[in-house]
Design a protein around this motif. Sequence first.
Motif, PDB file in Angstrom:
ATOM      1  N   PRO A 147     -52.737  75.640 -66.968  1.00  0.00           N
ATOM      2  CA  PRO A 147     -51.647  75.440 -66.004  1.00  0.00           C
ATOM      3  C   PRO A 147     -51.498  76.646 -65.078  1.00  0.00           C
ATOM      4  CG  PRO A 147     -50.785  75.876 -68.218  1.00  0.00           C
ATOM      5  CD  PRO A 147     -52.263  75.725 -68.365  1.00  0.00           C
ATOM      6  N   GLN A 148     -51.298  76.366 -63.797  1.00  0.00           N
ATOM      7  CA  GLN A 148     -51.160  77.404 -62.772  1.00  0.00           C
ATOM      8  C   GLN A 148     -49.826  77.234 -62.051  1.00  0.00           C
ATOM      9  OE1 GLN A 148     -53.428  79.756 -62.341  1.00  0.00           O
ATOM     10  NE2 GLN A 148     -55.463  78.957 -62.805  1.00  0.00           N
ATOM     11  N   ALA A 149     -49.278  78.349 -61.577  1.00  0.00           N
ATOM     12  CA  ALA A 149     -48.007  78.310 -60.862  1.00  0.00           C
ATOM     13  C   ALA A 149     -48.235  78.245 -59.353  1.00  0.00           C
ATOM     14  CB  ALA A 149     -47.165  79.538 -61.196  1.00  0.00           C
ATOM     15  N   MET A 150     -47.546  77.315 -58.713  1.00  0.00           N
ATOM     16  CA  MET A 150     -47.473  77.243 -57.256  1.00  0.00           C
ATOM     17  C   MET A 150     -46.072  77.702 -56.858  1.00  0.00           C
ATOM     18  SD  MET A 150     -47.493  73.868 -54.789  1.00  0.00           S
ATOM     19  CE  MET A 150     -49.249  73.697 -54.483  1.00  0.00           C
ATOM     20  N   ALA A 151     -45.996  78.758 -56.082  1.00  0.00           N
ATOM     21  CA  ALA A 151     -44.707  79.351 -55.726  1.00  0.00           C
ATOM     22  C   ALA A 151     -44.143  78.718 -54.461  1.00  0.00           C
ATOM     23  CB  ALA A 151     -44.864  80.851 -55.518  1.00  0.00           C
ATOM     24  N   ILE A 152     -42.852  78.497 -54.461  1.00  0.00           N
ATOM     25  CA  ILE A 152     -42.151  77.882 -53.326  1.00  0.00           C
ATOM     26  C   ILE A 152     -41.664  78.970 -52.380  1.00  0.00           C
ATOM     27  CG2 ILE A 152     -40.147  76.509 -52.653  1.00  0.00           C
ATOM     28  CD1 ILE A 152     -40.328  75.270 -55.547  1.00  0.00           C
ATOM     29  N   LEU A 153     -42.031  78.842 -51.117  1.00  0.00           N
ATOM     30  CA  LEU A 153     -41.569  79.762 -50.081  1.00  0.00           C
ATOM     31  C   LEU A 153     -41.081  78.927 -48.905  1.00  0.00           C
ATOM     32  CD1 LEU A 153     -41.241  82.704 -49.190  1.00  0.00           C
ATOM     33  CD2 LEU A 153     -43.596  82.636 -48.328  1.00  0.00           C
ATOM     34  N   ASN A 154     -39.784  78.668 -48.881  1.00  0.00           N
ATOM     35  CA  ASN A 154     -39.205  77.799 -47.858  1.00  0.00           C
ATOM     36  C   ASN A 154     -38.720  78.604 -46.664  1.00  0.00           C
ATOM     37  OD1 ASN A 154     -39.474  75.195 -48.984  1.00  0.00           O
ATOM     38  ND2 ASN A 154     -37.764  75.568 -50.368  1.00  0.00           N
ATOM     39  N   MET A 155     -39.191  78.201 -45.484  1.00  0.00           N
ATOM     40  CA  MET A 155     -38.721  78.792 -44.229  1.00  0.00           C
ATOM     41  C   MET A 155     -37.781  77.796 -43.557  1.00  0.00           C
ATOM     42  SD  MET A 155     -39.890  81.772 -44.243  1.00  0.00           S
ATOM     43  CE  MET A 155     -39.350  82.197 -42.580  1.00  0.00           C
TER      44      MET A 155
ATOM     45  N   GLY B 133     -44.156  70.148 -68.878  1.00  0.00           N
ATOM     46  CA  GLY B 133     -45.293  69.699 -68.085  1.00  0.00           C
ATOM     47  C   GLY B 133     -46.606  70.261 -68.593  1.00  0.00           C
ATOM     48  N   ALA B 134     -46.610  71.556 -68.907  1.00  0.00           N
ATOM     49  CA  ALA B 134     -47.829  72.176 -69.432  1.00  0.00           C
ATOM     50  C   ALA B 134     -48.238  71.516 -70.738  1.00  0.00           C
ATOM     51  CB  ALA B 134     -47.595  73.675 -69.641  1.00  0.00           C
ATOM     52  N   ALA B 135     -47.259  71.169 -71.569  1.00  0.00           N
ATOM     53  CA  ALA B 135     -47.552  70.551 -72.867  1.00  0.00           C
ATOM     54  C   ALA B 135     -48.087  69.138 -72.735  1.00  0.00           C
ATOM     55  CB  ALA B 135     -46.293  70.549 -73.735  1.00  0.00           C
ATOM     56  N   GLN B 136     -48.010  68.556 -71.521  1.00  0.00           N
ATOM     57  CA  GLN B 136     -48.629  67.251 -71.263  1.00  0.00           C
ATOM     58  C   GLN B 136     -49.825  67.376 -70.326  1.00  0.00           C
ATOM     59  OE1 GLN B 136     -46.249  63.588 -71.037  1.00  0.00           O
ATOM     60  NE2 GLN B 136     -44.450  64.897 -70.901  1.00  0.00           N
ATOM     61  N   GLY B 137     -50.270  68.608 -70.095  1.00  0.00           N
ATOM     62  CA  GLY B 137     -51.518  68.822 -69.367  1.00  0.00           C
ATOM     63  C   GLY B 137     -51.391  68.985 -67.871  1.00  0.00           C
ATOM     64  N   ALA B 138     -50.185  69.117 -67.320  1.00  0.00           N
ATOM     65  CA  ALA B 138     -50.043  69.323 -65.871  1.00  0.00           C
ATOM     66  C   ALA B 138     -50.779  70.596 -65.469  1.00  0.00           C
ATOM     67  CB  ALA B 138     -48.578  69.406 -65.474  1.00  0.00           C
ATOM     68  N   GLN B 139     -51.590  70.489 -64.433  1.00  0.00           N
ATOM     69  CA  GLN B 139     -52.398  71.636 -64.021  1.00  0.00           C
ATOM     70  C   GLN B 139     -51.667  72.570 -63.065  1.00  0.00           C
ATOM     71  OE1 GLN B 139     -53.582  68.434 -64.004  1.00  0.00           O
ATOM     72  NE2 GLN B 139     -55.412  68.434 -65.291  1.00  0.00           N
ATOM     73  N   LEU B 140     -50.745  72.049 -62.271  1.00  0.00           N
ATOM     74  CA  LEU B 140     -50.016  72.861 -61.297  1.00  0.00           C
ATOM     75  C   LEU B 140     -48.523  72.658 -61.486  1.00  0.00           C
ATOM     76  CD1 LEU B 140     -52.183  72.173 -58.108  1.00  0.00           C
ATOM     77  CD2 LEU B 140     -52.112  74.293 -59.413  1.00  0.00           C
ATOM     78  N   LEU B 141     -47.775  73.754 -61.456  1.00  0.00           N
ATOM     79  CA  LEU B 141     -46.324  73.721 -61.618  1.00  0.00           C
ATOM     80  C   LEU B 141     -45.704  74.412 -60.415  1.00  0.00           C
ATOM     81  CD1 LEU B 141     -46.497  74.767 -65.340  1.00  0.00           C
ATOM     82  CD2 LEU B 141     -45.883  72.490 -64.515  1.00  0.00           C
ATOM     83  N   ARG B 142     -44.970  73.635 -59.624  1.00  0.00           N
ATOM     84  CA  ARG B 142     -44.364  74.165 -58.397  1.00  0.00           C
ATOM     85  C   ARG B 142     -42.994  74.747 -58.748  1.00  0.00           C
ATOM     86  NH1 ARG B 142     -41.132  72.263 -54.078  1.00  0.00           N
ATOM     87  NH2 ARG B 142     -41.798  73.033 -52.025  1.00  0.00           N
ATOM     88  N   VAL B 143     -42.836  76.071 -58.538  1.00  0.00           N
ATOM     89  CA  VAL B 143     -41.665  76.749 -59.082  1.00  0.00           C
ATOM     90  C   VAL B 143     -41.066  77.743 -58.090  1.00  0.00           C
ATOM     91  CG1 VAL B 143     -42.545  76.515 -61.434  1.00  0.00           C
ATOM     92  CG2 VAL B 143     -43.024  78.616 -60.157  1.00  0.00           C
ATOM     93  N   HIS B 144     -39.770  78.018 -58.280  1.00  0.00           N
ATOM     94  CA  HIS B 144     -39.087  79.071 -57.537  1.00  0.00           C
ATOM     95  C   HIS B 144     -39.211  80.417 -58.251  1.00  0.00           C
ATOM     96  CE1 HIS B 144     -36.927  75.386 -56.212  1.00  0.00           C
ATOM     97  NE2 HIS B 144     -36.759  76.033 -55.073  1.00  0.00           N
TER      98      HIS B 144
END
Length: 367
Positions: A102-110, A335-346
């Motif tokens: 699992p990898q983290a995708m970081a949220i950057l809102n403009m 999500g990681a425990a069900q195999g989600a590869q990407l987690l979009r997070v703040h």
Amino acid sequence: MIIPPAARLYFRPTAFIDAASGAAGRSLRLAGGPLHFSALEVIALLGGKRVAQPLIPVARLHAFLATLDEEQQAAAHAILARLTAPRAPLALGPRTIRLDRPQAMAILNMTPDSFSDGGVHIGDPAAAAAAGMAMVEAGAAILDIGGESTRPGAATVAEDEEMARTLPIIERLAAVGAIISIDTRKAAVMEAALAAGAHIVNDVSALCHDPRALELVARAGCPVILMHHLGTPATMQDAPRYEDVLIDVHDWLEARILAAEAAGIDRARIIVDPGIGFGKTLRHNLALLNGLSLFHGLGCPILLGASRKRLIGALSNDAPADRRLGGSIALALSGAAQGAQLLRVHDVFETVQALDIWRGLHDAAFT
């Protein structure tokens, strides 16, 4: 259990185990990742209704498949191949994002009006870029940059305004080697962002909003995130309804994958997102979160975006967005425990730390 010959079958991996050693023939590896599953929930659908839902141990899977008719067997083998096939890493500019963990995708809102972090960096590209780099240093594999809020009730933003908000930040971050996703529904913004250095298109409309989007993404050859939604940001929370939300969202995403492939987009470049909170009630969201592993049968990496969302407040005494860290981490780990590869997070540092501990515990089980 007898499965009706005309039933369509869905397979949801479950009964995950810590270690596969010594479990030969009794478990299968999920999507080339760290998880192994020892059973499958088989959902049989007939006339739009669930008519059977047996839990089949992997050790008895071949015997179960032998009870199906020829067409069901062929479909089942295709789904099983997708469930177990490793997800190809994303080769993006100078870096490669591995999808075997699992990898983290970081949220950057403009944006001035996003539900959690709206207005934080608006009008200050240098500060936004510095914040983005801090998230990369904290462990984010991808930065997801958006210039239009798509929260429930949000108004549409003009293309030129969306570009003015995002392109200066994309240019700064691309120049220092960050991997960037552009969060937009508009083909013109996608095109400009990719030219400025973005690597991935993240479209909450799954390339439905703009008629040019499918062709543009196909021509660009970039990865694309297709997210399920219902209606538009202005209307999506107006009493959303589904026959069976888990199946309906799965089938909708499957149709969008087929449309993308027909337009020339390779399935290996497609990521799917069930769209938590986008046209869903609390009950719908919980059904999707609990059944998330079903979507591996689509053969694409899964992105889960549940960070700080309203469902956390609904389950924790109406906690406001800035007090939902614990709930966000709980959902990321689920999500990681069900195999989600990407987690979009703040909250990048905290989420990456939680994932590191989760992986450490999991890796220790193998040794």
